[in-house]
Design an enzyme around this catalytic site. Structure first.
Site, PDB file in Angstrom:
ATOM      1  N   ARG A   1      -5.783  -2.023   8.885  1.00  0.00           N
ATOM      2  CA  ARG A   1      -5.650  -3.475   8.659  1.00  0.00           C
ATOM      3  C   ARG A   1      -5.955  -4.263   9.930  1.00  0.00           C
ATOM      4  O   ARG A   1      -7.097  -4.276  10.361  1.00  0.00           O
ATOM      5  CB  ARG A   1      -4.255  -3.801   8.111  1.00  0.00           C
ATOM      6  CG  ARG A   1      -4.225  -3.633   6.597  1.00  0.00           C
ATOM      7  CD  ARG A   1      -3.061  -4.351   5.966  1.00  0.00           C
ATOM      8  NE  ARG A   1      -1.981  -4.551   6.884  1.00  0.00           N
ATOM      9  CZ  ARG A   1      -1.177  -5.601   6.886  1.00  0.00           C
ATOM     10  NH1 ARG A   1      -1.328  -6.535   5.967  1.00  0.00           N
ATOM     11  NH2 ARG A   1      -0.209  -5.721   7.752  1.00  0.00           N
TER      12      ARG A   1
ATOM     13  N   ASP B   1       1.860  -0.754  11.755  1.00  0.00           N
ATOM     14  CA  ASP B   1       1.789  -2.093  12.349  1.00  0.00           C
ATOM     15  C   ASP B   1       3.080  -2.891  12.173  1.00  0.00           C
ATOM     16  O   ASP B   1       3.058  -4.107  12.012  1.00  0.00           O
ATOM     17  CB  ASP B   1       0.598  -2.863  11.743  1.00  0.00           C
ATOM     18  CG  ASP B   1       0.701  -3.002  10.244  1.00  0.00           C
ATOM     19  OD1 ASP B   1       1.567  -2.322   9.631  1.00  0.00           O
ATOM     20  OD2 ASP B   1      -0.075  -3.761   9.662  1.00  0.00           O
TER      21      ASP B   1
ATOM     22  N   GLY C   1       0.827  -1.207   0.000  1.00  0.00           N
ATOM     23  CA  GLY C   1       0.000   0.000   0.000  1.00  0.00           C
ATOM     24  C   GLY C   1       0.854   1.246   0.000  1.00  0.00           C
ATOM     25  O   GLY C   1       1.847   1.316   0.722  1.00  0.00           O
TER      26      GLY C   1
ATOM     27  N   ASP D   1       4.659  -4.933   6.037  1.00  0.00           N
ATOM     28  CA  ASP D   1       5.127  -6.233   6.515  1.00  0.00           C
ATOM     29  C   ASP D   1       5.124  -7.307   5.433  1.00  0.00           C
ATOM     30  O   ASP D   1       6.026  -8.129   5.370  1.00  0.00           O
ATOM     31  CB  ASP D   1       4.386  -6.676   7.776  1.00  0.00           C
ATOM     32  CG  ASP D   1       2.923  -6.937   7.535  1.00  0.00           C
ATOM     33  OD1 ASP D   1       2.422  -6.593   6.436  1.00  0.00           O
ATOM     34  OD2 ASP D   1       2.272  -7.479   8.444  1.00  0.00           O
TER      35      ASP D   1
ATOM     36  N   ASP E   1      -0.454   2.104   8.452  1.00  0.00           N
ATOM     37  CA  ASP E   1      -1.048   1.331   9.543  1.00  0.00           C
ATOM     38  C   ASP E   1      -0.201   1.332  10.813  1.00  0.00           C
ATOM     39  O   ASP E   1      -0.694   1.007  11.883  1.00  0.00           O
ATOM     40  CB  ASP E   1      -1.273  -0.116   9.088  1.00  0.00           C
ATOM     41  CG  ASP E   1      -2.162  -0.192   7.868  1.00  0.00           C
ATOM     42  OD1 ASP E   1      -3.126   0.599   7.793  1.00  0.00           O
ATOM     43  OD2 ASP E   1      -1.902  -1.023   6.981  1.00  0.00           O
TER      44      ASP E   1
ATOM     45  N   ARG F   1       0.981  -4.973  -5.479  1.00  0.00           N
ATOM     46  CA  ARG F   1       1.164  -6.284  -4.855  1.00  0.00           C
ATOM     47  C   ARG F   1       1.760  -7.177  -5.950  1.00  0.00           C
ATOM     48  O   ARG F   1       1.596  -6.917  -7.135  1.00  0.00           O
ATOM     49  CB  ARG F   1      -0.185  -6.861  -4.392  1.00  0.00           C
ATOM     50  CG  ARG F   1      -1.141  -5.870  -3.744  1.00  0.00           C
ATOM     51  CD  ARG F   1      -0.836  -5.641  -2.293  1.00  0.00           C
ATOM     52  NE  ARG F   1      -1.741  -4.632  -1.713  1.00  0.00           N
ATOM     53  CZ  ARG F   1      -1.562  -4.038  -0.567  1.00  0.00           C
ATOM     54  NH1 ARG F   1      -0.499  -4.288   0.173  1.00  0.00           N
ATOM     55  NH2 ARG F   1      -2.401  -3.145  -0.088  1.00  0.00           N
TER      56      ARG F   1
ATOM     57  N   THR G   1       4.093   2.537   5.780  1.00  0.00           N
ATOM     58  CA  THR G   1       2.699   2.088   5.764  1.00  0.00           C
ATOM     59  C   THR G   1       1.904   2.985   6.694  1.00  0.00           C
ATOM     60  O   THR G   1       2.404   3.377   7.744  1.00  0.00           O
ATOM     61  CB  THR G   1       2.544   0.623   6.232  1.00  0.00           C
ATOM     62  OG1 THR G   1       1.171   0.410   6.613  1.00  0.00           O
ATOM     63  CG2 THR G   1       3.397   0.307   7.433  1.00  0.00           C
TER      64      THR G   1
END
Lengths: 337, 337, 337, 337
Positions: free
Chosen positions: A180, A138, A19, A111, A136, A80, A134
């Protein structure tokens, strides 16, 4: 694990994967300029790992990156890539890198991208390094990822507008933010918007309990405050069926009417805020320093004010939890309402 | 030094002092709500220490602070206060606090405000606590002050616009940002704007050398890049006479034409960005926790992701330097150009 | 039709009704201040026509409206009101106005509000005047409504962010904007975002043809441009099932993958842009002038640079079409792609 | 005067000249795409008239203009050009156009650029057309110029921040905005910021009277409102010595302390707001239509919702006054305070 190789790289490659996140361009710029500063040539592969496999690349020099520090998206495009999950794809990618005499590969991504990069070590003998980009946040091993600060501000600005309407109509809004499988966006956005209720992975048990919890809080607040606006911020991928289903269940089971809003893709783009530009610049330059020092198979992180490196594989091994102290404060404040 | 008192405060007072900073209202809100959560009454004095001396105050409750998390300025108003520097002023302030049964005083402000608060201990037996709110980020003992992140973004957004014109005309602009006696704004803003040159306290020796340095860099860049835009970001209170004088000296001594811009007061106001809202919420709640734990004469700081307390006097004792690693990166990048 | 009454009003009432729109507060401020300037007292009813029926009101004076010109939402709150559709409700409202000696009622709202106000003439003998406030711009008799300019900018800023991701991934996004039954938002937002395709009421025939049209254009563009981002902006309430259904149909019938985004409520709130603040100020002051001149049963409009009045009933009689010249230009540009 | 030529142009040239204005890129894009749509080739000269004289140009096609609708500045760069004021310069420019077979020249710029273009007719036999792009809105024959709406919003956003500080400190700020010799920016910005006082060309008599006027208003307001913030917005090039001198004179002659802020160059750049993107798209497409219809020596204007053409020379002949009705409303509102 990181190690030391003997010589300085002569030519490195960059790519952005997964992303897109605001600040990826700033990371491309900093990595490129810092490498050039040390006499290293830089090329950029396009469309993430696809470009590596299909040999799509462009030279990166000062004029190319001169004006991109403040632009959203990524000039190298992203994607992707299923092919990169197969040994054949990885081998092709490694062959291309070898043919181009690329001594090191720098991947800016999340990730999934780092899991791929970790495996790629079996095919590619050069140095590899990850820069976490990212929205996120995360990724373990770093306080912040590139893009997170911008996404928080984007969501907060959007919800501030929704709050105007919520206030004008004294109604309940339920806003679903991205993230996510993690709650960084939901918690930070919710606190900054003074949300009356935040639903995140760390405080969610099951749909039934959550429903009951929300309903009892809303009934309590209506008694104490009278009619007023009420804002619920929820992480995505948490309540089954998302915000729309939760709104529907609140109506069915508790006769509470609320308006669901899914913020969606606006959270991924936009010009990066200063913090993401600076973080990306810091990380990009630091990544080149690590290459020069011979490190490989590492991810760049930030710890407070300082950059550091962590083993690449460790960045995706553990679930990173949100700041427990902030979460506790939020829950105390919520109790008060 | 901090210590423990025996009992929980029943009633506390807040005030905002010194230059206003985005997020002060968020700090007022969090401190108020968190105190209420623990059964503590809250009042707010107006116009900084002036209100303390002249007994101007308002009750702070949930409806008053409900909608202020995202507003710039301060609902308690702010001011400088000469009277508070005299023993008579301090005594009057202490008498007013006593008459109102105020067990603790929380001051949101900058170093001048904290120096005053430290001295005030001689007159006021209650607990005192400082929350750092200033756009300058020049308070030791905390990574960030409330308002700094917003001011950086405001300046960056403004300079991004100036860059458009600089690019269109391929001209040199010299932008002076705030920061009082410190370079946090200049360094962070300069990096985020991809400034070709940043002048900050840490890298400035004297006007003559600076002039020569700028001139030689500009001549070198014109040779390598051809005509292009060029941006210098300078801290205020550094070059004698400021940006206008520096521009004039560059014309006189090096025949370099550049356009000076003083960003000025737009950097002090505006709705706080998410980071400042969250930081202020974190610090406000943490301050109440410290009061409950009996601490006094401390300032709240943030270290990475965690709040902490430091002795109030220590926050104003040392000059806080900018991040050396970021400064070094900026200088390496500048060398490349 | 408008007419002249003999005497100047002594006391007037304001309310905001229907969907909130940025600039409603600026209209409240201007109407209030201009009335005060002419010695007229002003009160504001809350929650739209509900407040009129239930006698909820507040006095409006200079301090109340001093700082609201730039705030989204409405300090008078808004609401839909079923009760006002009944004669009993209208009679109650008229009785309340009479009891309060209100000589004129000013309603800031959209077409539903104006239909109600038109009927209310049978119950209320005072002057009535409408000020068009709606983000949809679907009121005849005025070039622009208050809130439209802000909503366009909000949507454009959001879609600019989505474009970043669309560019990074070279994908197709389908964004649905508000507008109720009109295409002003879709057309203006689409042009400003350089949308490759705009679906609005004026150019839509039926779902099947639209599907075919989009598919053939996308296939043509992929041939000419190669892979690239592609943005479709669609009015709401047009394609059956909205953006999500259209995306699903494009996948089913033309194997075209696109990501649907429904911008939703962020378009209704937010601080008004300068244009809406100025328009609201202009219209509010002009409304008071009309009251002073004895006019009633009129709506205020803007024609180019000048305010005017039109019969209230006429504002809701005809469908207002979007600017045909802009639509034609957009279609020519689309053809080129 | 406009006239009809016989044949459609095969190749046209664009340039941007004078101060840059947000939306110039959108005008370049629309003109280019619309010309391409009609089978006309397009080139762009760089650096305004300098590029015309020195034969610096680039081809403009769809990929070049694809992503520029929302970017500030101008991809063709801009500049002032002394050489173009001489017959030799004009002749050289005309020779270059002839050598490149350019049938028409489109200039996006302000009044200085249009005066040059009018004179250039003596040297160049092709069609000429002007598109008004300037933040000052000081071009007669059009309601709005490209860039004006963005500059107003930029200044309003900046002053909203200054108002926060003014409110927090209850102080007087004096903000000088751009506008060259006209008051459009000052009046529109001042109204949108709820300025307590606006100084513009239309209401300014002489420095002494202005000083007295401001002083008496401030004294009156302090009596009626008590201490509060107070905002003066002034056009540049009006009070001798500008905002700094006016602030100094207010201190000297009326003991009124106010803080001067010169907004400066931030008003010229930035991403164009939707209105400027749409206006530029409308004008650019309309300009090509005029070329196709054989018109020459005209400027494109907007009248309400519709584009029109006016003789180029007329656009610079008369001083364009600000909206008298808005100015009167502002003065009525000011009287109230």
């Amino acid at each position: 694990m990181s190690g030391n190789s003997q010589k300085q790289p002569n030519r490195i490659a960059l790519l952005t994967s997964g992303g897109d996140a605001p600040g990826m361009n700033a990371a491309i710029r900093a990595t490129t300029l810092y490498a050039l500063h040390h006499g290293i040539e830089v090329i950029g592969f396009k469309h993430g790992y696809n470009g590596l496999i299909h040999n799509e690349w462009m030279a990166l020099d000062e004029p190319v990156v001169r004006e991109i520090i403040g632009s959203g998206g990524t000039i190298l495009k992203s994607a992707r890539c299923e092919e990169f999950k197969s040994p054949a794809g990885m081998q092709q990618a490694a062959d291309n890198l070898k043919a181009l005499d690329i001594d090191a590969l720098v991947v800016i991504g999340g990730d999934g991208s780092f899991i791929g990069l970790t495996k790629f070590k079996q095919f590619y003998p050069g140095q590899t390094i990850g820069i976490p980009g990212t929205i996120d946040n995360d990724i373990d091993g770093t306080d912040h990822t590139i893009g997170f600060a911008t996404a928080v501000d984007t969501a907060v600005n959007a919800i501030d507008k929704i709050r105007d309407t919520a206030d004008a109509f004294e109604r309940i809004f339920l806003v679903e933010v991205m993230g996510r499988k993690s709650g960084f966006l939901a918690l930070n956005v919710g606190i900054a918007c003074a949300a009356e209720h935040i639903i995140t992975f760390e405080n969610f048990s099951n749909p039934g309990i959550e429903l009951q919890h929300i309903a009892s809080k809303i009934h309590r607040i209506k008694k104490s405050r009278g009619q007023c606006s009420y804002l619920i911020v929820s992480a995505e991928n948490l309540y089954p069926g998302g915000a729309n289903q939760l709104a529907s269940d609140l109506a069915d089971y508790a006769s509470i009417e609320c308006i669901p809003c899914v913020l969606g893709y606006i959270q991924r783009g936009g010009d990066p805020v200063a913090k993401d530009r600076i973080l990306a610049t810091h990380m990009g330059a630091f990544a080149v320093k690590q290459l020069l020092a011979g490190h490989t198979d590492v991810m760049i992180g930030i710890d407070g004010q300082h950059c550091l490196q962590v083993p690449l594989a460790s960045s995706t091994k553990h679930y990173k939890e949100v700041n427990a102290s902030l979460l506790a404060i939020q829950e105390d404040l919520q109790d008060l309402l």
